[in-house]
Design a protein around this motif. Structure first.
Motif, PDB file in Angstrom:
ATOM      1  N   PRO A 234       0.807  -1.224   0.000  1.00  0.00           N
ATOM      2  CA  PRO A 234       0.000   0.000   0.000  1.00  0.00           C
ATOM      3  C   PRO A 234       0.843   1.278   0.000  1.00  0.00           C
ATOM      4  CG  PRO A 234      -0.938  -1.606   1.489  1.00  0.00           C
ATOM      5  CD  PRO A 234       0.393  -2.151   1.071  1.00  0.00           C
ATOM      6  N   SER A 235       0.382   2.238  -0.787  1.00  0.00           N
ATOM      7  CA  SER A 235       1.121   3.491  -0.943  1.00  0.00           C
ATOM      8  C   SER A 235       1.125   4.324   0.333  1.00  0.00           C
ATOM      9  CB  SER A 235       0.522   4.310  -2.093  1.00  0.00           C
ATOM     10  OG  SER A 235      -0.849   4.597  -1.841  1.00  0.00           O
ATOM     11  N   ASP A 236       0.143   4.113   1.212  1.00  0.00           N
ATOM     12  CA  ASP A 236       0.133   4.861   2.472  1.00  0.00           C
ATOM     13  C   ASP A 236       0.998   4.183   3.532  1.00  0.00           C
ATOM     14  OD1 ASP A 236      -1.815   2.890   2.270  1.00  0.00           O
ATOM     15  OD2 ASP A 236      -3.404   4.041   3.221  1.00  0.00           O
ATOM     16  N   GLY A 237       1.694   3.142   3.147  1.00  0.00           N
ATOM     17  CA  GLY A 237       2.642   2.486   4.035  1.00  0.00           C
ATOM     18  C   GLY A 237       2.161   1.120   4.470  1.00  0.00           C
ATOM     19  N   THR A 238       3.103   0.292   4.824  1.00  0.00           N
ATOM     20  CA  THR A 238       2.738  -1.028   5.306  1.00  0.00           C
ATOM     21  C   THR A 238       3.195  -1.201   6.749  1.00  0.00           C
ATOM     22  OG1 THR A 238       2.745  -3.394   4.804  1.00  0.00           O
ATOM     23  CG2 THR A 238       4.830  -2.222   4.525  1.00  0.00           C
ATOM     24  N   PHE A 239       2.724  -2.250   7.359  1.00  0.00           N
ATOM     25  CA  PHE A 239       3.009  -2.521   8.763  1.00  0.00           C
ATOM     26  C   PHE A 239       3.751  -3.843   8.871  1.00  0.00           C
ATOM     27  CE2 PHE A 239      -1.546  -1.323   8.117  1.00  0.00           C
ATOM     28  CZ  PHE A 239      -1.347   0.042   8.160  1.00  0.00           C
ATOM     29  N   LEU A 240       4.591  -3.922   9.865  1.00  0.00           N
ATOM     30  CA  LEU A 240       5.309  -5.152  10.130  1.00  0.00           C
ATOM     31  C   LEU A 240       4.710  -5.832  11.357  1.00  0.00           C
ATOM     32  CD1 LEU A 240       9.013  -3.964   9.666  1.00  0.00           C
ATOM     33  CD2 LEU A 240       7.420  -4.834   7.937  1.00  0.00           C
ATOM     34  N   SER A 241       4.718  -7.135  11.322  1.00  0.00           N
ATOM     35  CA  SER A 241       4.295  -7.904  12.490  1.00  0.00           C
ATOM     36  C   SER A 241       5.401  -8.896  12.817  1.00  0.00           C
ATOM     37  CB  SER A 241       2.983  -8.648  12.207  1.00  0.00           C
ATOM     38  OG  SER A 241       2.609  -9.433  13.331  1.00  0.00           O
ATOM     39  N   PRO A 242       6.363  -8.467  13.656  1.00  0.00           N
ATOM     40  CA  PRO A 242       7.415  -9.402  14.048  1.00  0.00           C
ATOM     41  C   PRO A 242       6.831 -10.524  14.888  1.00  0.00           C
ATOM     42  CG  PRO A 242       7.569  -7.384  15.331  1.00  0.00           C
ATOM     43  CD  PRO A 242       6.514  -7.158  14.312  1.00  0.00           C
ATOM     44  N   GLU A 243       7.313 -11.727  14.636  1.00  0.00           N
ATOM     45  CA  GLU A 243       6.849 -12.883  15.393  1.00  0.00           C
ATOM     46  C   GLU A 243       7.975 -13.424  16.254  1.00  0.00           C
ATOM     47  OE1 GLU A 243       3.146 -14.873  13.053  1.00  0.00           O
ATOM     48  OE2 GLU A 243       5.092 -15.875  12.886  1.00  0.00           O
ATOM     49  N   GLY A 244       7.602 -13.991  17.386  1.00  0.00           N
ATOM     50  CA  GLY A 244       8.599 -14.521  18.297  1.00  0.00           C
ATOM     51  C   GLY A 244       8.212 -15.865  18.857  1.00  0.00           C
ATOM     52  N   MET A 245       9.219 -16.535  19.409  1.00  0.00           N
ATOM     53  CA  MET A 245       8.989 -17.788  20.124  1.00  0.00           C
ATOM     54  C   MET A 245       9.422 -17.588  21.572  1.00  0.00           C
ATOM     55  SD  MET A 245      12.092 -20.188  18.799  1.00  0.00           S
ATOM     56  CE  MET A 245      13.727 -19.481  18.546  1.00  0.00           C
ATOM     57  N   ALA A 246       8.940 -18.483  22.414  1.00  0.00           N
ATOM     58  CA  ALA A 246       9.225 -18.323  23.843  1.00  0.00           C
ATOM     59  C   ALA A 246       9.258 -19.668  24.545  1.00  0.00           C
ATOM     60  CB  ALA A 246       8.167 -17.430  24.490  1.00  0.00           C
ATOM     61  N   LEU A 247      10.115 -19.736  25.574  1.00  0.00           N
ATOM     62  CA  LEU A 247      10.113 -20.891  26.471  1.00  0.00           C
ATOM     63  C   LEU A 247       8.940 -20.775  27.426  1.00  0.00           C
ATOM     64  CD1 LEU A 247      13.864 -21.111  27.568  1.00  0.00           C
ATOM     65  CD2 LEU A 247      12.700 -22.585  25.902  1.00  0.00           C
ATOM     66  N   ILE A 248       8.277 -21.889  27.681  1.00  0.00           N
ATOM     67  CA  ILE A 248       7.151 -21.890  28.597  1.00  0.00           C
ATOM     68  C   ILE A 248       7.648 -21.949  30.039  1.00  0.00           C
ATOM     69  CG2 ILE A 248       4.995 -23.030  29.224  1.00  0.00           C
ATOM     70  CD1 ILE A 248       5.179 -21.856  26.337  1.00  0.00           C
ATOM     71  N   LYS A 249       7.132 -21.060  30.854  1.00  0.00           N
ATOM     72  CA  LYS A 249       7.516 -21.034  32.263  1.00  0.00           C
ATOM     73  C   LYS A 249       7.167 -22.368  32.925  1.00  0.00           C
ATOM     74  CE  LYS A 249       7.248 -17.219  34.439  1.00  0.00           C
ATOM     75  NZ  LYS A 249       6.766 -15.978  35.087  1.00  0.00           N
ATOM     76  N   ASP A 250       8.145 -22.898  33.647  1.00  0.00           N
ATOM     77  CA  ASP A 250       7.993 -24.177  34.340  1.00  0.00           C
ATOM     78  C   ASP A 250       7.795 -25.356  33.398  1.00  0.00           C
ATOM     79  OD1 ASP A 250       8.225 -22.924  36.847  1.00  0.00           O
ATOM     80  OD2 ASP A 250       6.077 -22.455  36.861  1.00  0.00           O
ATOM     81  N   GLY A 251       8.245 -25.184  32.144  1.00  0.00           N
ATOM     82  CA  GLY A 251       8.242 -26.312  31.231  1.00  0.00           C
ATOM     83  C   GLY A 251       9.142 -27.424  31.767  1.00  0.00           C
ATOM     84  N   ARG A 252       8.855 -28.658  31.376  1.00  0.00           N
ATOM     85  CA  ARG A 252       9.517 -29.792  31.997  1.00  0.00           C
ATOM     86  C   ARG A 252      10.930 -30.035  31.473  1.00  0.00           C
ATOM     87  NH1 ARG A 252       5.741 -32.930  34.879  1.00  0.00           N
ATOM     88  NH2 ARG A 252       3.670 -32.019  34.740  1.00  0.00           N
ATOM     89  N   ASN A 253      11.219 -29.568  30.274  1.00  0.00           N
ATOM     90  CA  ASN A 253      12.547 -29.817  29.693  1.00  0.00           C
ATOM     91  C   ASN A 253      13.134 -28.536  29.100  1.00  0.00           C
ATOM     92  OD1 ASN A 253      12.971 -32.646  30.178  1.00  0.00           O
ATOM     93  ND2 ASN A 253      11.350 -33.052  28.693  1.00  0.00           N
ATOM     94  N   PRO A 254      13.444 -27.554  29.943  1.00  0.00           N
ATOM     95  CA  PRO A 254      13.923 -26.268  29.424  1.00  0.00           C
ATOM     96  C   PRO A 254      15.241 -26.356  28.672  1.00  0.00           C
ATOM     97  CG  PRO A 254      14.165 -26.363  31.818  1.00  0.00           C
ATOM     98  CD  PRO A 254      13.330 -27.539  31.417  1.00  0.00           C
ATOM     99  N   GLU A 255      16.151 -27.229  29.100  1.00  0.00           N
ATOM    100  CA  GLU A 255      17.461 -27.274  28.439  1.00  0.00           C
ATOM    101  C   GLU A 255      17.337 -27.824  27.018  1.00  0.00           C
ATOM    102  OE1 GLU A 255      20.048 -25.701  29.673  1.00  0.00           O
ATOM    103  OE2 GLU A 255      18.612 -25.187  31.261  1.00  0.00           O
ATOM    104  N   ASP A 256      16.547 -28.863  26.833  1.00  0.00           N
ATOM    105  CA  ASP A 256      16.335 -29.375  25.488  1.00  0.00           C
ATOM    106  C   ASP A 256      15.537 -28.380  24.650  1.00  0.00           C
ATOM    107  OD1 ASP A 256      17.714 -31.818  25.748  1.00  0.00           O
ATOM    108  OD2 ASP A 256      16.021 -32.688  26.822  1.00  0.00           O
ATOM    109  N   ALA A 257      14.588 -27.696  25.279  1.00  0.00           N
ATOM    110  CA  ALA A 257      13.818 -26.683  24.560  1.00  0.00           C
ATOM    111  C   ALA A 257      14.731 -25.551  24.077  1.00  0.00           C
ATOM    112  CB  ALA A 257      12.711 -26.131  25.450  1.00  0.00           C
ATOM    113  N   LYS A 258      15.737 -25.205  24.877  1.00  0.00           N
ATOM    114  CA  LYS A 258      16.691 -24.169  24.456  1.00  0.00           C
ATOM    115  C   LYS A 258      17.488 -24.610  23.237  1.00  0.00           C
ATOM    116  CE  LYS A 258      17.251 -22.153  29.079  1.00  0.00           C
ATOM    117  NZ  LYS A 258      18.146 -22.001  30.252  1.00  0.00           N
ATOM    118  N   ARG A 259      17.806 -25.872  23.144  1.00  0.00           N
ATOM    119  CA  ARG A 259      18.530 -26.368  21.970  1.00  0.00           C
ATOM    120  C   ARG A 259      17.671 -26.241  20.703  1.00  0.00           C
ATOM    121  NH1 ARG A 259      20.286 -32.255  23.338  1.00  0.00           N
ATOM    122  NH2 ARG A 259      21.229 -32.101  21.256  1.00  0.00           N
TER     123      ARG A 259
END
Length: 327
Positions: A234-259
């Motif tokens: 669009p000539s009036d400009g466009t918008f960005l939507s950055p997406e992210g991922m996250a570790l779940i708090k108190d997840g059972r396997n955080p170290e493997d999830a980090k890998r």
């Protein structure tokens, strides 16, 4: 013709167990993801090669519904990792995540590093108009403002901003450009799909001439040979939507999830994901691949700056305004 497949509730591959256990074992990561089936399959193949000791269980669905599920499970989390949703949507669920600064973060574009947040950018979406010339019976719209003309009523479709982070980014961008009057004008014109995929599928199939959607989704049809489909920045400009991922708090396997997290940010995998999906990567060292795809470089687009934290803070109020305007 390109066949755009949605991720099924359970994405199936040789590396994937579809039954998510709340008592996951070491070397096992429960991944909740809104990404497409082919993207998930690519990641699983890469993990099988680079981290064969990790078993990944996948639950797929819309980003909003998955985040609400994670919230419902917070007393006994089943997920270890969420991939992915828009920053402004993640902000409303930040209490569910553990902050993690991957060693790959320095390689990301500054706006996607999100060092102060409980997530990290994986890619960014550029919002476009997707047009199907075969069912377009008027001039091609060139701006967001064009769509507010009552003449477009019933000819434009958008996903439900309450369930789609990209649709919320579009709605917030319209609000920033044209205020509450712009939101109401848009609400009078557009028809709402229940899911993000409903928009680009409907336009590709000729149900609507115009859809408000993401660059990558429309480009996949163009690249797949659907000549009647085109992208309008669009000539009036466009918008960005950055997406992210996250570790779940108190997840059972955080170290493997980090890998798994680190692998999703690696140059090789981000380049492969871009080649497959056209989702613009969060890394800053892949401009050559973007240019080769035929998409414009970000520096050549008119970008309307959006404060993602403010967009997140205003989400509830803006969705209420949208609901009222829709009647």
């Amino acid at each position: 013709m390109f066949n755009f497949r949605d991720i099924s509730l359970f994405a199936v591959s040789a590396a994937l167990s579809v039954c998510v256990s709340t008592s996951a074992q070491a070397g096992e990561v429960n991944l909740y993801t809104s990404n497409s089936e082919d993207a998930v399959a690519l990641v699983l193949d890469a993990l099988a090669e680079q981290a064969p000791d990790i078993k990944v269980n996948v639950i797929g669905g819309g980003s909003g519904s998955l985040l609400r599920r994670i919230d419902a499970e917070k007393s006994a989390p089943a997920a270890d990792l969420f991939w992915s949703s828009g920053f402004s949507t993640l902000a409303g669920f930040s209490q569910l995540f553990d902050q993690y600064e991957s060693p790959e973060v320095d390689n990301l574009l500054p706006a996607l590093q999100a060092r102060e947040e409980a997530w990290t950018g994986t890619n960014t979406h550029v919002m476009v108009l997707m047009v199907n010339a075969d069912v377009l019976d008027s001039d091609t719209p060139s701006s967001w403002e064009d769509l507010m003309d009552p003449a477009w009523k019933g000819k434009v479709t958008i996903a439900d901003p309450a369930n789609s982070s990209s649709a919320y980014a579009q709605l917030y961008g319209i609000y920033k450009l044209y205020g509450e009057d712009g939101v109401r004008a848009l609400a009078d014109v557009v028809e709402v799909q229940g899911s993000t995929s409903g928009v680009y599928k409907a336009v590709a199939q000729g149900e609507y001439p115009v859809g408000m959607t993401m660059e990558y989704a429309a480009q996949r049809y163009v690249a797949g040979g659907q000549d009647e489909v085109s992208l309008i920045y669009p000539s009036d400009g466009t918008f960005l939507s950055p997406e992210g991922m996250a570790l779940i708090k108190d997840g059972r396997n955080p170290e493997d999830a980090k890998r798994v997290y680190d692998l999703l940010l690696s140059k090789d995998l981000q380049q492969q994901l871009f080649a497959l999906t056209f989702r613009r990567p969060s890394r800053g060292d892949l401009d050559e691949a973007i240019a080769a795809s035929g998409l414009p470089l970000m520096k050549d687009l008119k970008i309307i700056d959006v404060d993602q934290a403010v967009a997140g803070d205003e989400r509830e109020r803006l969705l209420e305004l949208w609901s009222e305007a829709r009647g």
